[in-house]
Scaffold this motif. Sequence first.
Motif, PDB file in Angstrom:
ATOM      1  N   UNK A  38      36.775  57.200  55.946  1.00 25.88           N
ATOM      2  CA  UNK A  38      36.435  57.811  55.898  1.00 25.88           C
ATOM      3  C   UNK A  38      34.942  57.640  56.799  1.00 25.88           C
ATOM      4  N   UNK A  39      34.677  56.738  57.786  1.00 23.96           N
ATOM      5  CA  UNK A  39      33.762  56.226  58.497  1.00 23.96           C
ATOM      6  C   UNK A  39      32.776  55.607  57.888  1.00 23.96           C
ATOM      7  N   UNK A  40      33.573  55.681  57.051  1.00 24.96           N
ATOM      8  CA  UNK A  40      31.995  54.088  56.393  1.00 24.96           C
ATOM      9  C   UNK A  40      31.719  52.937  57.282  1.00 24.96           C
ATOM     10  N   UNK A  41      29.838  52.385  57.528  1.00 21.12           N
ATOM     11  CA  UNK A  41      29.843  52.179  57.725  1.00 21.12           C
ATOM     12  C   UNK A  41      31.092  50.386  57.777  1.00 21.12           C
ATOM     13  N   UNK A  42      30.631  49.357  58.627  1.00 26.17           N
ATOM     14  CA  UNK A  42      31.674  48.373  58.841  1.00 26.17           C
ATOM     15  C   UNK A  42      31.262  46.617  57.333  1.00 26.17           C
ATOM     16  N   UNK A  43      29.653  46.907  57.527  1.00 23.08           N
ATOM     17  CA  UNK A  43      29.470  46.340  56.131  1.00 23.08           C
ATOM     18  C   UNK A  43      29.394  46.622  55.001  1.00 23.08           C
ATOM     19  N   UNK A  44      28.776  47.709  54.682  1.00 24.29           N
ATOM     20  CA  UNK A  44      29.007  48.511  53.743  1.00 24.29           C
ATOM     21  C   UNK A  44      30.702  48.943  53.063  1.00 24.29           C
ATOM     22  N   UNK A  45      31.818  48.960  53.969  1.00 17.44           N
ATOM     23  CA  UNK A  45      32.891  48.584  53.184  1.00 17.44           C
ATOM     24  C   UNK A  45      33.153  47.633  52.886  1.00 17.44           C
ATOM     25  N   UNK A  46      32.555  46.422  53.108  1.00 17.97           N
ATOM     26  CA  UNK A  46      32.900  44.514  53.609  1.00 17.97           C
ATOM     27  C   UNK A  46      32.486  44.799  51.513  1.00 17.97           C
ATOM     28  N   UNK A  47      30.808  45.394  51.334  1.00 19.68           N
ATOM     29  CA  UNK A  47      30.445  45.241  50.267  1.00 19.68           C
ATOM     30  C   UNK A  47      31.063  46.150  49.206  1.00 19.68           C
ATOM     31  N   UNK A  49      34.328  47.121  48.989  1.00 19.08           N
ATOM     32  CA  UNK A  49      35.543  45.942  48.892  1.00 19.08           C
ATOM     33  C   UNK A  49      35.139  44.891  47.767  1.00 19.08           C
ATOM     34  N   UNK A  50      34.649  44.106  48.259  1.00 20.17           N
ATOM     35  CA  UNK A  50      33.801  43.152  47.160  1.00 20.17           C
ATOM     36  C   UNK A  50      33.488  43.385  45.482  1.00 20.17           C
ATOM     37  N   UNK A  51      32.966  44.412  45.659  1.00 21.73           N
ATOM     38  CA  UNK A  51      32.399  44.654  44.563  1.00 21.73           C
ATOM     39  C   UNK A  51      34.280  45.429  43.111  1.00 21.73           C
ATOM     40  N   UNK A  52      35.305  46.419  44.608  1.00 14.83           N
ATOM     41  CA  UNK A  52      36.462  46.501  44.038  1.00 14.83           C
ATOM     42  C   UNK A  52      37.117  45.302  43.238  1.00 14.83           C
ATOM     43  N   UNK A  53      37.371  44.581  44.714  1.00 18.13           N
ATOM     44  CA  UNK A  53      37.385  42.622  43.722  1.00 18.13           C
ATOM     45  C   UNK A  53      37.432  41.877  42.998  1.00 18.13           C
ATOM     46  N   UNK A  54      35.912  41.920  42.665  1.00 17.00           N
ATOM     47  CA  UNK A  54      35.431  42.136  41.286  1.00 17.00           C
ATOM     48  C   UNK A  54      35.257  42.501  40.171  1.00 17.00           C
ATOM     49  N   UNK A  55      35.396  43.344  40.299  1.00 19.53           N
ATOM     50  CA  UNK A  55      35.890  44.474  38.989  1.00 19.53           C
ATOM     51  C   UNK A  55      37.830  44.597  38.747  1.00 19.53           C
ATOM     52  N   UNK A  56      38.544  44.441  39.969  1.00 18.15           N
ATOM     53  CA  UNK A  56      39.707  44.550  39.820  1.00 18.15           C
ATOM     54  C   UNK A  56      40.073  42.639  38.632  1.00 18.15           C
ATOM     55  N   UNK A  57      39.637  41.896  39.743  1.00 19.79           N
ATOM     56  CA  UNK A  57      39.582  40.700  39.003  1.00 19.79           C
ATOM     57  C   UNK A  57      38.860  40.632  37.368  1.00 19.79           C
ATOM     58  N   UNK A  58      37.816  40.927  37.036  1.00 18.32           N
ATOM     59  CA  UNK A  58      37.449  40.699  35.986  1.00 18.32           C
ATOM     60  C   UNK A  58      38.748  41.450  34.631  1.00 18.32           C
ATOM     61  N   UNK A  59      39.603  42.503  35.245  1.00 16.95           N
ATOM     62  CA  UNK A  59      40.310  43.318  34.256  1.00 16.95           C
ATOM     63  C   UNK A  59      41.722  42.601  34.345  1.00 16.95           C
ATOM     64  N   UNK A  60      41.807  41.514  35.323  1.00 19.10           N
ATOM     65  CA  UNK A  60      43.306  40.887  35.557  1.00 19.10           C
ATOM     66  C   UNK A  60      42.872  39.964  34.212  1.00 19.10           C
ATOM     67  N   UNK A  61      41.833  39.071  34.382  1.00 19.25           N
ATOM     68  CA  UNK A  61      41.201  38.074  33.465  1.00 19.25           C
ATOM     69  C   UNK A  61      41.152  38.657  32.078  1.00 19.25           C
ATOM     70  N   UNK A  62      39.454  39.296  31.755  1.00 22.24           N
ATOM     71  CA  UNK A  62      39.782  39.922  30.215  1.00 22.24           C
ATOM     72  C   UNK A  62      40.468  41.194  29.678  1.00 22.24           C
ATOM     73  N   UNK A  63      41.284  41.316  30.783  1.00 23.83           N
ATOM     74  CA  UNK A  63      42.287  42.715  29.307  1.00 23.83           C
ATOM     75  C   UNK A  63      43.773  42.729  29.559  1.00 23.83           C
ATOM     76  N   UNK A  64      44.033  43.196  28.877  1.00 27.05           N
ATOM     77  CA  UNK A  64      45.780  43.191  28.880  1.00 27.05           C
ATOM     78  C   UNK A  64      45.594  44.487  29.737  1.00 27.05           C
ATOM     79  N   UNK A  65      47.247  44.404  30.752  1.00 28.31           N
ATOM     80  CA  UNK A  65      47.709  45.465  31.617  1.00 28.31           C
ATOM     81  C   UNK A  65      47.509  46.807  30.472  1.00 28.31           C
ATOM     82  N   UNK A  66      48.293  47.662  30.937  1.00 27.84           N
ATOM     83  CA  UNK A  66      48.195  48.163  32.832  1.00 27.84           C
ATOM     84  C   UNK A  66      46.793  48.455  32.978  1.00 27.84           C
ATOM     85  N   UNK A  67      46.968  48.293  34.496  1.00 29.48           N
ATOM     86  CA  UNK A  67      44.926  48.346  34.743  1.00 29.48           C
ATOM     87  C   UNK A  67      45.139  49.743  35.596  1.00 29.48           C
TER      88      UNK A  67
END
Length: 144
Positions: A38-47, A49-67
């Motif tokens: 979608x043409x997002x700046x690389x640094x903002x893509x990294x930001x 991706x970090x947010x996505x990773x954190x939210x998903x990791x929290x869901x895996x750690x603290x909640x039952x699936x499916x997710x």
Amino acid sequence: MPTSAPAPPEPVCFLDLPDGPCAPAAARRAAAGLLAGAGWPPGRVDDAVLVVSELVANAVRHAPGPRELTLTERAGTLDVAVADRGEELPQRWSRGGERGGFGLPLIERLGGRMTVVPALGGKTVHVRLERGGALPAPDRGRVR
């Protein structure tokens, strides 16, 4: 002439997340591919991706699936939505001797605005990120 509300944005990416520790990696790949395309700046893509990773990791750690992960990009704004079957709302800090508690402040530092939509039998955590970058952190009485 009657007017109607605009149609809600269509999800750009929807992913049934696998169980276990591979879920954050799958979510990171999906987010990186979507935003780079979608043409997002690389640094903002990294930001994002970090947010996505954190939210998903929290869901895996603290909640039952499916997710599920839904990424919606519209007019320079990304909505990251992670749905799980846990009814417990996200906590700002860890309890007792648990490790963690850094995800929500990290999301805020990256300019994310989080909302939680509780539902019967689960919840969806949304984080909205602007393409242009993180907003300056509010002054919280820091000594200069």
